[in-house]
Design a protein around this motif. Structure first.
Motif, PDB file in Angstrom:
ATOM      1  N   SER A   3       0.692  -1.077   0.001  1.00  0.00           N
ATOM      2  CA  SER A   3      -0.163   0.171  -0.041  1.00  0.00           C
ATOM      3  C   SER A   3       0.870   1.297  -0.113  1.00  0.00           C
ATOM      4  O   SER A   3       1.051   2.042   1.094  1.00  0.00           O
ATOM      5  CB  SER A   3      -0.957   0.147   1.245  1.00  0.00           C
ATOM      6  N   ILE A   4       1.287   1.731  -1.163  1.00  0.00           N
ATOM      7  CA  ILE A   4       2.320   2.361  -1.218  1.00  0.00           C
ATOM      8  C   ILE A   4       1.886   3.929  -1.161  1.00  0.00           C
ATOM      9  O   ILE A   4       2.481   4.808  -0.696  1.00  0.00           O
ATOM     10  CB  ILE A   4       3.392   2.632  -2.410  1.00  0.00           C
ATOM     11  N   GLY A   5       0.394   4.033  -1.371  1.00  0.00           N
ATOM     12  CA  GLY A   5      -0.274   5.066  -0.988  1.00  0.00           C
ATOM     13  C   GLY A   5      -0.415   5.434   0.410  1.00  0.00           C
ATOM     14  O   GLY A   5      -0.280   6.844   0.671  1.00  0.00           O
ATOM     15  N   ASP A   6      -0.701   4.595   1.270  1.00  0.00           N
ATOM     16  CA  ASP A   6      -0.471   4.820   2.795  1.00  0.00           C
ATOM     17  C   ASP A   6       0.844   5.150   3.275  1.00  0.00           C
ATOM     18  O   ASP A   6       1.265   5.823   3.718  1.00  0.00           O
ATOM     19  CB  ASP A   6      -1.224   3.626   3.353  1.00  0.00           C
ATOM     20  N   LEU A   7       1.645   4.066   2.808  1.00  0.00           N
ATOM     21  CA  LEU A   7       3.067   4.138   3.198  1.00  0.00           C
ATOM     22  C   LEU A   7       4.032   5.108   2.861  1.00  0.00           C
ATOM     23  O   LEU A   7       4.753   5.770   3.738  1.00  0.00           O
ATOM     24  CB  LEU A   7       3.914   2.586   2.809  1.00  0.00           C
TER      25      LEU A   7
ATOM     26  N   LEU B 162       8.971  -1.780   3.505  1.00  0.00           N
ATOM     27  CA  LEU B 162       7.805  -1.425   2.856  1.00  0.00           C
ATOM     28  C   LEU B 162       6.919  -2.530   2.384  1.00  0.00           C
ATOM     29  O   LEU B 162       6.119  -2.205   1.602  1.00  0.00           O
ATOM     30  CB  LEU B 162       8.055  -0.474   1.653  1.00  0.00           C
ATOM     31  N   LEU B 163       7.119  -3.491   2.957  1.00  0.00           N
ATOM     32  CA  LEU B 163       6.219  -4.753   2.602  1.00  0.00           C
ATOM     33  C   LEU B 163       5.001  -4.902   3.225  1.00  0.00           C
ATOM     34  O   LEU B 163       4.180  -5.752   3.097  1.00  0.00           O
ATOM     35  CB  LEU B 163       6.991  -6.141   2.864  1.00  0.00           C
ATOM     36  N   GLU B 164       4.396  -3.937   4.187  1.00  0.00           N
ATOM     37  CA  GLU B 164       3.336  -3.872   4.783  1.00  0.00           C
ATOM     38  C   GLU B 164       3.191  -4.927   5.721  1.00  0.00           C
ATOM     39  O   GLU B 164       3.895  -5.609   6.312  1.00  0.00           O
ATOM     40  CB  GLU B 164       2.168  -3.576   3.802  1.00  0.00           C
ATOM     41  N   ASN B 165       1.949  -5.503   5.504  1.00  0.00           N
ATOM     42  CA  ASN B 165       1.353  -6.742   6.051  1.00  0.00           C
ATOM     43  C   ASN B 165       1.817  -7.976   5.487  1.00  0.00           C
ATOM     44  O   ASN B 165       1.297  -9.248   5.805  1.00  0.00           O
ATOM     45  CB  ASN B 165       0.072  -6.687   6.601  1.00  0.00           C
TER      46      ASN B 165
END
Lengths: 397, 397
Positions: free
Chosen positions: A182-186, B223-226
């Motif tokens: 979710s690069i929009g959020d990150l 940046l891999l999020e979850n």
């Protein structure tokens, strides 16, 4: 002048998080779900004490998001480890009073409500500035605090779609493709963290707490790299390029006998070195491929010429050979392979969580290493809802 | 104790960059191409004076990268606006002496050479620490300063491939897909900037300049999020999902009469609201789609049910209707559409460059807005090679 109200005070002591350059800084975190929580996790990783304020009913929405590990949300844990939790109903006067106790000594407030929500609750940025001139007020939102879309709701995919990155990602003619994280959020979370720490620097010079306003959509525009220049250069919007680089070749994924590998040669000498390593010197002598400009023009022919021999051997064969020759090349790792890579292990990027109830869950940590602070061996756990109430109330009388 | 050597001095005056929270900070920038230059451009946008040191032969490699606009590299301009340039041969003793003049008063040095290069030139972090205890030494590299891969060359696609993001991006069964902007570089640049400003905060408390070490590969993991939690939850690596979210539905791109739009409903009430808005209340009542968990399980059926009516009308029709109903939805903008969006214009994210020779080129600016600093109307130009030599030599006697 209140320059560093949290520094060195008991209220600023780190409980969950590691020591770091922001040790002593107190962050009151009203954020939910992803962009805000990612931002405050970065601050916790940098040493700040992050106090997460959650609604008493069910807490952060993302506590209910999968994947679940022994009944706990892996989604929540991955963005909220190292924080403390207190449940406050921001519409209840008694709980509002507790929030004021926190803000009186806090360095930073972060929120990701829709613009206007904080003001309706009586905690608007302008009124807090009068009460707490030292406080840095950071808001991260879909579209920012101003402008025609300020009130619109947003999620990651809204920012990715409107911000142009989806138009550059994927293969031409394929259905739309979202960046797989979710690069929009990150992205917004990262820019918000950078804004907050910059505002701390401003405050250390002036004593003044300032407001920080970051939008997910704006952040996507700031991550378009050279795509805007490419648009102005040609007058037409750039297209998605699959795995290919727009102006360097070879620089993409190539098919080998058992899958794909990536190879990148950023200049002519490196391409010549590649051709020698694979035993195909004639490629470097071919006028079609003599310079990066020529290779970019003839990128389809180049790929065909390379895959003609690459397909005859396996990934491991080529990665060994190219690695020894110093040619930038890599496997396309899945998550299991990525987190178990020897370099990733050595750098302690992915670490076990200090929480036996979800073992052997590991989480990614901050990728920023400082000479003054050792990398921890474990990452602190994520709080249960309201878990730290007693200590927080004692620390903020 | 030298807490803020650059603050307020003539040497710290902003020349190219706007006023901001880092005004007065001097950054000596030895970086080339993308990750490092993106980092130092962020610092310039925050108000720092960034002095770009380039090799006298041809300067930053990226001056030769397309796209070209009136003979100037749009690639270079997009990452180097607002900086000053001086050409120094770091192997030449006279030029080394000039670099020492800069470092004596600098707050930050940033480099993205391969590990070991700076030490061979006589500017290793340990030796500079002895000479300039106030100096923050930041290195951004492919794999970091330590570990088995430290010496390996890297480009964006190497980090994207090894770090797992490529395994999550694209459509299952399609060829490998790179994120359409160089997130391998940009992510590392952002984390390096965050590390540098955090180190400035550390220095303001302790007087000590510390080292910052950021790797492109590590940044991708962060940046891999979850996705790591998803791996631990199921024991298998997550797959690419096209434009779909792994645990929220509806949350993807949907086909309409003349293309695609994105729609995202993050909770059950919002989905019910969507169904009412489009005149299909029965969808919200269908047990297959009653909760987010059910909708995620039946996401293919949900998409088919939605597209059955979405396909009957155009993008504009649905965006108007959904917008009025407050349902998160958006067009998939190409670059031209994204930079001309009314909200993007209002927020001044994309601004003209103050350089008539490449007009009407515009560039994205920092997405971070501070209450204490107005957003500029133009972005400062990028320097020609060695353009600022005279002023720099005068400012650093």
């Amino acid at each position: 002048m209140i320059a560093q109200p949290g520094a060195g005070s008991p209220a600023g002591a780190n409980v969950g998080s590691a020591a770091g350059p922001l040790s002593g800084i107190i962050v009151v975190d009203l954020t939910r779900v992803l962009a805000g929580p990612f931002c405050t996790m970065l601050l916790a990783d940098l040493g700040a004490r992050v106090i997460k304020v959650e609604n008493p009913r069910s807490g952060d929405d993302s506590r209910a998001y999968g994947p679940f590990i022994n009944g706990k949300s892996g989604y929540f844990i991955a963005q909220n480890r190292g924080k403390e939790s207190i449940a406050l109903d921001l519409k209840n006067p008694d709980d509002q009073a507790i929030l004021h106790r926190l803000l009186r000594r806090a360095d930073v407030l972060v929120e990701n409500f829709r613009p206007g929500t904080m003001a309706r609750l009586g905690f608007g940025q302008e009124s807090l500035k009068l009460l707490y001139p030292q406080l840095i007020y950071a808001a991260t939102s879909g579209f920012g605090q101003t402008g025609p879309y300020a009130d619109r709701p947003a999620y990651d995919i809204i920012a990715q779609a409107m911000g142009g990155i989806m138009s550059l990602t994927g293969h031409e003619g394929s259905p739309p493709t979202r960046v797989g994280a979710s690069i929009g959020d990150l992205g917004a979370g990262l820019f918000t963290a950078l804004g907050i720490v910059s505002a701390l620097h401003h405050r250390s010079r002036t004593g003044e707490g300032i407001a920080v306003d970051v939008a997910m959509l704006d952040s996507q525009l700031a991550l378009l790299e050279n795509a805007i220049a490419r648009y102005y250069s040609t007058g037409t919007s750039p297209k998605p390029l699959g795995a290919r680089h727009p102006s360097i070749a070879p620089f993409e994924a190539y098919e080998v006998a058992d899958g794909h590998i990536v190879i990148a040669c950023g200049n002519d000498p490196l391409f010549r070195q590649f051709c020698r390593a694979v035993g195909h010197d004639q490629l470097a002598d071919d006028p079609l491929f003599a310079t990066n400009t020529k290779r970019s023009e003839n990128v389809v022919a180049l790929k065909a010429a390379m895959e003609a021999f690459l397909k005859t051997q396996t990934r491991q064969y080529w990665l060994d050979l190219l690695g020894k020759a110093g040619i930038p090349s890599a496997p396309i790792n899945d998550v299991e392979q990525a987190i178990n890579d020897p370099q990733v292990r050595h750098r302690k990027v992915v670490l076990p969580l200090d929480d036996a109830s979800v073992a052997p869950l590991e989480v990614a940590g901050s990728p920023i290493k400082f000479s003054a602070y050792p990398v921890p061996e474990k990452r602190p756990r994520a709080p249960d809802l309201d878990e730290d109430r007693a200590r927080i109330l004692a620390d903020f009388p």
